[in-house]
Scaffold this motif. Sequence first.
Motif, PDB file in Angstrom:
ATOM      1  N   PRO A  85       0.709  -1.489  -0.191  1.00  0.00           N
ATOM      2  CA  PRO A  85      -0.397   0.035  -0.486  1.00  0.00           C
ATOM      3  C   PRO A  85       0.937   0.878   0.293  1.00  0.00           C
ATOM      4  O   PRO A  85       2.049   1.239   0.067  1.00  0.00           O
ATOM      5  CB  PRO A  85      -0.398   0.178   1.399  1.00  0.00           C
ATOM      6  CG  PRO A  85      -0.679  -1.567   1.581  1.00  0.00           C
ATOM      7  CD  PRO A  85       0.517  -1.931   1.308  1.00  0.00           C
ATOM      8  N   ARG A  86       0.111   2.259  -0.297  1.00  0.00           N
ATOM      9  CA  ARG A  86       0.968   4.226  -0.136  1.00  0.00           C
ATOM     10  C   ARG A  86       1.867   3.550   0.633  1.00  0.00           C
ATOM     11  O   ARG A  86       1.185   3.866   2.403  1.00  0.00           O
ATOM     12  CB  ARG A  86      -0.178   4.679   0.054  1.00  0.00           C
ATOM     13  CG  ARG A  86      -1.063   5.178  -1.425  1.00  0.00           C
ATOM     14  CD  ARG A  86      -1.605   6.171  -1.088  1.00  0.00           C
ATOM     15  NE  ARG A  86      -2.739   5.262  -0.590  1.00  0.00           N
ATOM     16  CZ  ARG A  86      -3.401   6.812   0.951  1.00  0.00           C
ATOM     17  NH1 ARG A  86      -2.595   7.583   0.927  1.00  0.00           N
ATOM     18  NH2 ARG A  86      -4.081   6.295   1.629  1.00  0.00           N
ATOM     19  N   ILE A  87       2.659   4.565   1.253  1.00  0.00           N
ATOM     20  CA  ILE A  87       3.177   4.550   2.709  1.00  0.00           C
ATOM     21  C   ILE A  87       3.778   6.134   2.488  1.00  0.00           C
ATOM     22  O   ILE A  87       4.261   6.784   1.626  1.00  0.00           O
ATOM     23  CB  ILE A  87       4.963   4.040   2.450  1.00  0.00           C
ATOM     24  CG1 ILE A  87       4.746   2.491   1.919  1.00  0.00           C
ATOM     25  CG2 ILE A  87       6.114   4.218   3.265  1.00  0.00           C
ATOM     26  CD1 ILE A  87       5.848   1.614   1.867  1.00  0.00           C
ATOM     27  N   ALA A  88       3.116   7.193   3.780  1.00  0.00           N
ATOM     28  CA  ALA A  88       4.074   8.192   4.371  1.00  0.00           C
ATOM     29  C   ALA A  88       4.811   8.243   4.760  1.00  0.00           C
ATOM     30  O   ALA A  88       5.514   7.270   5.535  1.00  0.00           O
ATOM     31  CB  ALA A  88       2.535   8.882   4.699  1.00  0.00           C
ATOM     32  N   LEU A  89       5.550   9.372   4.854  1.00  0.00           N
ATOM     33  CA  LEU A  89       7.015  10.235   5.436  1.00  0.00           C
ATOM     34  C   LEU A  89       6.802  10.445   5.975  1.00  0.00           C
ATOM     35  O   LEU A  89       6.810  11.602   6.324  1.00  0.00           O
ATOM     36  CB  LEU A  89       8.354  10.060   4.312  1.00  0.00           C
ATOM     37  CG  LEU A  89       9.526  10.298   4.527  1.00  0.00           C
ATOM     38  CD1 LEU A  89       9.990   8.940   5.847  1.00  0.00           C
ATOM     39  CD2 LEU A  89      10.319  11.020   4.241  1.00  0.00           C
ATOM     40  N   THR A  90       7.056  10.690   7.551  1.00  0.00           N
ATOM     41  CA  THR A  90       7.437  11.917   8.334  1.00  0.00           C
ATOM     42  C   THR A  90       8.326  11.711   8.823  1.00  0.00           C
ATOM     43  O   THR A  90       9.298  10.218   9.789  1.00  0.00           O
ATOM     44  CB  THR A  90       6.357  11.395   9.717  1.00  0.00           C
ATOM     45  OG1 THR A  90       5.946   9.981  10.346  1.00  0.00           O
ATOM     46  CG2 THR A  90       4.892  11.200   9.130  1.00  0.00           C
ATOM     47  N   LEU A  91       9.248  12.630   8.515  1.00  0.00           N
ATOM     48  CA  LEU A  91      10.224  12.494   9.004  1.00  0.00           C
ATOM     49  C   LEU A  91      10.519  14.499   9.756  1.00  0.00           C
ATOM     50  O   LEU A  91      10.417  14.597  10.052  1.00  0.00           O
ATOM     51  CB  LEU A  91      11.170  12.863   7.560  1.00  0.00           C
ATOM     52  CG  LEU A  91      12.799  13.467   7.585  1.00  0.00           C
ATOM     53  CD1 LEU A  91      13.777  11.988   8.043  1.00  0.00           C
ATOM     54  CD2 LEU A  91      13.261  13.904   6.271  1.00  0.00           C
ATOM     55  N   SER A  92      11.557  13.926  10.836  1.00  0.00           N
ATOM     56  CA  SER A  92      12.335  14.760  12.355  1.00  0.00           C
ATOM     57  C   SER A  92      13.048  15.142  11.710  1.00  0.00           C
ATOM     58  O   SER A  92      14.791  13.978  11.031  1.00  0.00           O
ATOM     59  CB  SER A  92      11.835  14.224  13.268  1.00  0.00           C
ATOM     60  OG  SER A  92      12.454  15.351  14.604  1.00  0.00           O
ATOM     61  N   LEU A  93      14.485  16.433  11.473  1.00  0.00           N
ATOM     62  CA  LEU A  93      15.516  16.415  11.446  1.00  0.00           C
ATOM     63  C   LEU A  93      15.932  17.485  12.000  1.00  0.00           C
ATOM     64  O   LEU A  93      14.922  17.318  13.698  1.00  0.00           O
ATOM     65  CB  LEU A  93      16.279  17.266  10.666  1.00  0.00           C
ATOM     66  CG  LEU A  93      15.796  15.893   8.952  1.00  0.00           C
ATOM     67  CD1 LEU A  93      14.716  16.576   8.802  1.00  0.00           C
ATOM     68  CD2 LEU A  93      17.006  15.632   8.253  1.00  0.00           C
ATOM     69  N   GLY A  94      17.034  17.980  13.215  1.00  0.00           N
ATOM     70  CA  GLY A  94      17.360  18.382  14.007  1.00  0.00           C
ATOM     71  C   GLY A  94      17.072  19.843  13.714  1.00  0.00           C
ATOM     72  O   GLY A  94      17.385  20.606  12.860  1.00  0.00           O
ATOM     73  N   GLU A  95      17.238  20.479  15.001  1.00  0.00           N
ATOM     74  CA  GLU A  95      16.947  22.288  14.177  1.00  0.00           C
ATOM     75  C   GLU A  95      17.199  22.506  14.274  1.00  0.00           C
ATOM     76  O   GLU A  95      19.057  21.995  14.523  1.00  0.00           O
ATOM     77  CB  GLU A  95      16.801  22.725  16.244  1.00  0.00           C
ATOM     78  CG  GLU A  95      15.267  22.155  17.265  1.00  0.00           C
ATOM     79  CD  GLU A  95      15.189  22.428  18.703  1.00  0.00           C
ATOM     80  OE1 GLU A  95      14.384  22.663  19.215  1.00  0.00           O
ATOM     81  OE2 GLU A  95      16.184  22.866  19.222  1.00  0.00           O
TER      82      GLU A  95
END
Length: 348
Positions: A85-95
């Motif tokens: 199925p569809r895959i969403a990407l939720t991404l965090s990087l440093g401030e």
Amino acid sequence: MAAIIGIGARTPLGFNRAASAAAVRCGISAIGEHPSMIDRFGTPMKVTRDAALDIELAGDERLAALALPAMAEALAPLAGIASVPRIALTLSLGEARPGQEPETGAAVAEMLSAWLDARFAPGRVLPWMGGHAGGILAMEAGARIIAEGRADLVLAGGVDSYLAPETLDWLDETEQLHSDDNIYGFCPGEAAGFVLMAAPDAARRLGLRPLLDLAGVGAAIEDNLIRTEDIVLGHGLAAAFHEAGSGAGLAGDRQVDRILCDMNGERYRGNEYGFAVLKSTALFRNAGDFEAPADCWGDVGAASGPLYAALVAEAEARGYSKGPLSMIWASSPAGQRGAAILRRAGGR
């Protein structure tokens, strides 16, 4: 809330979650001297770094080199499935900080999403969530996306590196860098961690056995920030604890068995946790029995939360878990607070 069906890790202690977790369990430390950077006291800076990466590799290319193996490991359970199925990407990087400007984050986000889209059906979502709490907030965003039906699967995670020379100089100048002459600083590191999440029915439909259940997530803001004159009383962190605990249905003898957090040697973080616990005592079996993996792999910023999930999953898989309920939490310098309750798969 959601099932965690895959987890990937890339840390200074190992190139996958099993190696990284084994090293942390053994108390192995990756902290060592930087090959060229000297602090204001004239001694080599103490850092942790990925042994396979050239120290000269920088910016979005370094972050992508950390993130892509962790993403691939998290997605490995999908191998052999004919129709993903569809895959969403939720991404965090440093401030944003010296050595990592907003354009760096935007560039690495595009690189990672392009890599994902080349392998799976597009369905990406890319919220910008910086700092230590960001990885947990990415998991919270992923659970919300699944609940709202915007994607069937979400790859949630974070990648961070403090090893840019401009970042290390800034940490040294602002007295954040740990050394023999500054014991309340932290050892900067770099890492990436990702979790692959699905609705429980979607996991069953795909024939995938969850590693863990994401039972509850809490997010809050702390107004009294680190490196200011304000005194932190743990209001934001306590609010995140309570929201996560409420979502997981903690009450009575249903308490947290294991705690993993981003305490890194800075006094502020210890003070914050102490006050937050006073407001949340009923949630924990033993709030003083917490684990701070930064002692082993250094401060890994935005990658922290998903990497703690990797440690919990390995404990479950190898039979040394302290109990069915674990809490992970992290505090971003800019005020974001994140906490999550991870439950043994199929547990109650």
